[in-house]
Design a protein around this motif. Structure first.
Motif, mmCIF file in Angstrom:
data_model
loop_
_atom_site.group_PDB
_atom_site.id
_atom_site.type_symbol
_atom_site.label_atom_id
_atom_site.label_comp_id
_atom_site.label_asym_id
_atom_site.label_seq_id
_atom_site.Cartn_x
_atom_site.Cartn_y
_atom_site.Cartn_z
ATOM 1 N N ILE A 23 0.841 -1.204 0.000
ATOM 2 C CA ILE A 23 0.000 0.000 0.000
ATOM 3 C C ILE A 23 0.873 1.249 0.000
ATOM 4 C CG2 ILE A 23 -1.604 1.365 1.408
ATOM 5 C CD1 ILE A 23 -2.882 -1.314 2.268
ATOM 6 N N TYR A 24 1.901 1.270 0.845
ATOM 7 C CA TYR A 24 2.780 2.438 0.899
ATOM 8 C C TYR A 24 3.524 2.636 -0.415
ATOM 9 C CZ TYR A 24 1.888 2.062 5.900
ATOM 10 O OH TYR A 24 1.281 1.994 7.124
ATOM 11 N N ALA A 25 3.988 1.546 -0.995
ATOM 12 C CA ALA A 25 4.725 1.649 -2.256
ATOM 13 C C ALA A 25 3.829 2.157 -3.384
ATOM 14 C CB ALA A 25 5.319 0.293 -2.629
ATOM 15 N N THR A 26 2.601 1.662 -3.426
ATOM 16 C CA THR A 26 1.668 2.099 -4.467
ATOM 17 C C THR A 26 1.295 3.568 -4.283
ATOM 18 O OG1 THR A 26 0.763 -0.129 -4.715
ATOM 19 C CG2 THR A 26 -0.607 1.703 -5.491
ATOM 20 N N ALA A 27 1.058 3.970 -3.046
ATOM 21 C CA ALA A 27 0.738 5.377 -2.794
ATOM 22 C C ALA A 27 1.896 6.275 -3.197
ATOM 23 C CB ALA A 27 0.406 5.570 -1.318
ATOM 24 N N TYR A 28 3.112 5.870 -2.870
ATOM 25 C CA TYR A 28 4.291 6.645 -3.259
ATOM 26 C C TYR A 28 4.362 6.778 -4.780
ATOM 27 C CZ TYR A 28 9.234 7.868 -3.815
ATOM 28 O OH TYR A 28 10.412 8.496 -4.172
ATOM 29 N N MET A 51 5.289 7.612 5.706
ATOM 30 C CA MET A 51 5.413 8.222 4.388
ATOM 31 C C MET A 51 6.479 9.320 4.386
ATOM 32 S SD MET A 51 3.522 6.404 2.497
ATOM 33 C CE MET A 51 3.559 7.352 0.956
ATOM 34 N N GLN A 52 6.559 10.080 5.473
ATOM 35 C CA GLN A 52 7.595 11.104 5.576
ATOM 36 C C GLN A 52 8.984 10.476 5.452
ATOM 37 O OE1 GLN A 52 7.196 13.859 8.924
ATOM 38 N NE2 GLN A 52 9.388 13.739 9.267
ATOM 39 N N GLU A 53 9.186 9.383 6.166
ATOM 40 C CA GLU A 53 10.471 8.688 6.115
ATOM 41 C C GLU A 53 10.713 8.064 4.749
ATOM 42 O OE1 GLU A 53 14.079 6.892 7.701
ATOM 43 O OE2 GLU A 53 12.884 8.704 8.057
ATOM 44 N N MET A 54 9.665 7.571 4.129
ATOM 45 C CA MET A 54 9.797 6.951 2.808
ATOM 46 C C MET A 54 10.235 7.975 1.765
ATOM 47 S SD MET A 54 6.988 4.534 0.949
ATOM 48 C CE MET A 54 7.470 3.399 -0.351
ATOM 49 N N PHE A 55 9.653 9.154 1.797
ATOM 50 C CA PHE A 55 10.078 10.201 0.871
ATOM 51 C C PHE A 55 11.518 10.605 1.147
ATOM 52 C CE2 PHE A 55 5.530 10.657 0.087
ATOM 53 C CZ PHE A 55 5.511 10.904 -1.280
ATOM 54 N N ARG A 56 11.869 10.726 2.424
ATOM 55 C CA ARG A 56 13.240 11.107 2.764
ATOM 56 C C ARG A 56 14.239 10.062 2.287
ATOM 57 N NH1 ARG A 56 17.243 10.132 5.847
ATOM 58 N NH2 ARG A 56 16.220 8.333 6.815
ATOM 59 N N ARG A 66 -2.555 15.913 2.031
ATOM 60 C CA ARG A 66 -3.876 15.581 1.474
ATOM 61 C C ARG A 66 -3.750 14.625 0.291
ATOM 62 N NH1 ARG A 66 -8.238 20.188 0.106
ATOM 63 N NH2 ARG A 66 -8.164 20.266 2.379
ATOM 64 N N GLY A 67 -2.808 14.894 -0.604
ATOM 65 C CA GLY A 67 -2.622 14.026 -1.761
ATOM 66 C C GLY A 67 -2.093 12.658 -1.371
ATOM 67 N N ILE A 68 -1.223 12.616 -0.368
ATOM 68 C CA ILE A 68 -0.679 11.339 0.092
ATOM 69 C C ILE A 68 -1.785 10.496 0.723
ATOM 70 C CG2 ILE A 68 0.927 10.265 1.709
ATOM 71 C CD1 ILE A 68 2.697 12.770 1.369
ATOM 72 N N GLU A 69 -2.606 11.120 1.544
ATOM 73 C CA GLU A 69 -3.688 10.372 2.191
ATOM 74 C C GLU A 69 -4.664 9.809 1.166
ATOM 75 O OE1 GLU A 69 -6.776 10.701 5.952
ATOM 76 O OE2 GLU A 69 -5.945 12.546 5.096
ATOM 77 N N ALA A 70 -4.981 10.594 0.143
ATOM 78 C CA ALA A 70 -5.882 10.104 -0.911
ATOM 79 C C ALA A 70 -5.265 8.909 -1.631
ATOM 80 C CB ALA A 70 -6.180 11.224 -1.900
#
Length: 230
Positions: A23-28, A51-56, A66-70
């Motif tokens: 789920i996290y990978a797909t959202a990213y 998600m913050q750590e994943m982007f970093r 908002r876009g990440i949550e969607a």
């Protein structure tokens, strides 16, 4: 006397079989247009921090939440079937949730790092959503840090269920971060060694009650009753 019981979801109530990281990978990928080179690190964090750590870790500036949550909501909805096929309810969970929900003076809900929509997906995939009051839970979009979620749930429960101020709260979770959240908020903790952390690690984090799982319903209920009387 009233009691508030807040359950973690992943590796406490269910084994998600790796679906969460998908789920996290797909959202990213939805947000950035490319697959992540480095996977999400979860370890009991909230979705905001994951998600913050994943982007970093992937060297990308984090866009508005908002876009990440969607994107997380869409990815979670897409994987409901995969979760049902590959995941499972952990031992004793259905019975202990049903028994807890039947106690008239108790409020049973969730405290989870998942956003609310994905918490519903995960519990709904296994028919557990009707056994907890999800309307008053605390979720990964409500705060960055897990300890702050306890106050979120407390306020919602006191407002909707009119439980007395100071009603005991018990967290049930599988990571040191669950233990930390309890200790930082004057809640009680029942730690379960059903995730990656051992009983020794949970004890070292400060948990005084550590169970191998939730299979012994009567024992879990007795522990909750003991906390109720404290």
């Amino acid at each position: 006397m009233a009691l508030i019981v807040l359950w973690d979801i992943d590796h406490t109530l269910i084994d998600n079989a790796g679906v969460s990281k998908e789920i996290y990978a797909t959202a990213y990928e939805t947000v950035t247009g490319r697959a992540p080179e480095r996977a999400a690190v979860t370890e009991g964090r909230t979705d905001r921090l994951i998600m913050q750590e994943m982007f970093r870790r992937n060297g990308v500036t984090m866009p508005p939440w908002r876009g990440i949550e969607a994107a997380l909501m869409d990815a979670g909805a897409q994987r409901r079937g995969a979760l049902r096929e590959r995941g499972r309810v952990l031992p004793g969970v259905h019975d202990v949730l049903k028994a807890t929900a039947a106690e008239p003076s108790w409020v049973s809900s969730v405290l989870t790092g998942n956003i609310a929509a994905n918490a519903r997906v995960k519990l709904g995939a296994f028919g557990l959503d009707s056994l907890v009051d999800l309307a008053v839970g605390a979720y990964g979009a409500d705060a960055d840090d897990r300890p702050h979620l306890v106050d979120v749930a407390r306020r919602r429960i006191e407002a909707q269920h009119r439980v007395p101020a100071g009603t005991p709260i018990v967290l049930v979770g599988d990571t040191p971060r669950d233990v930390e959240a309890a200790l930082a908020s004057s809640a009680r903790i029942i730690a379960v060694a059903t995730g990656v952390d051992t009983s020794a690690a949970l004890t070292a984090a400060g948990a005084t009650v550590v169970l191998p799982d939730l299979a012994e319903t009567d024992h879990v209920l007795r522990l909750l009753e003991d906390f109720q009387r404290i």
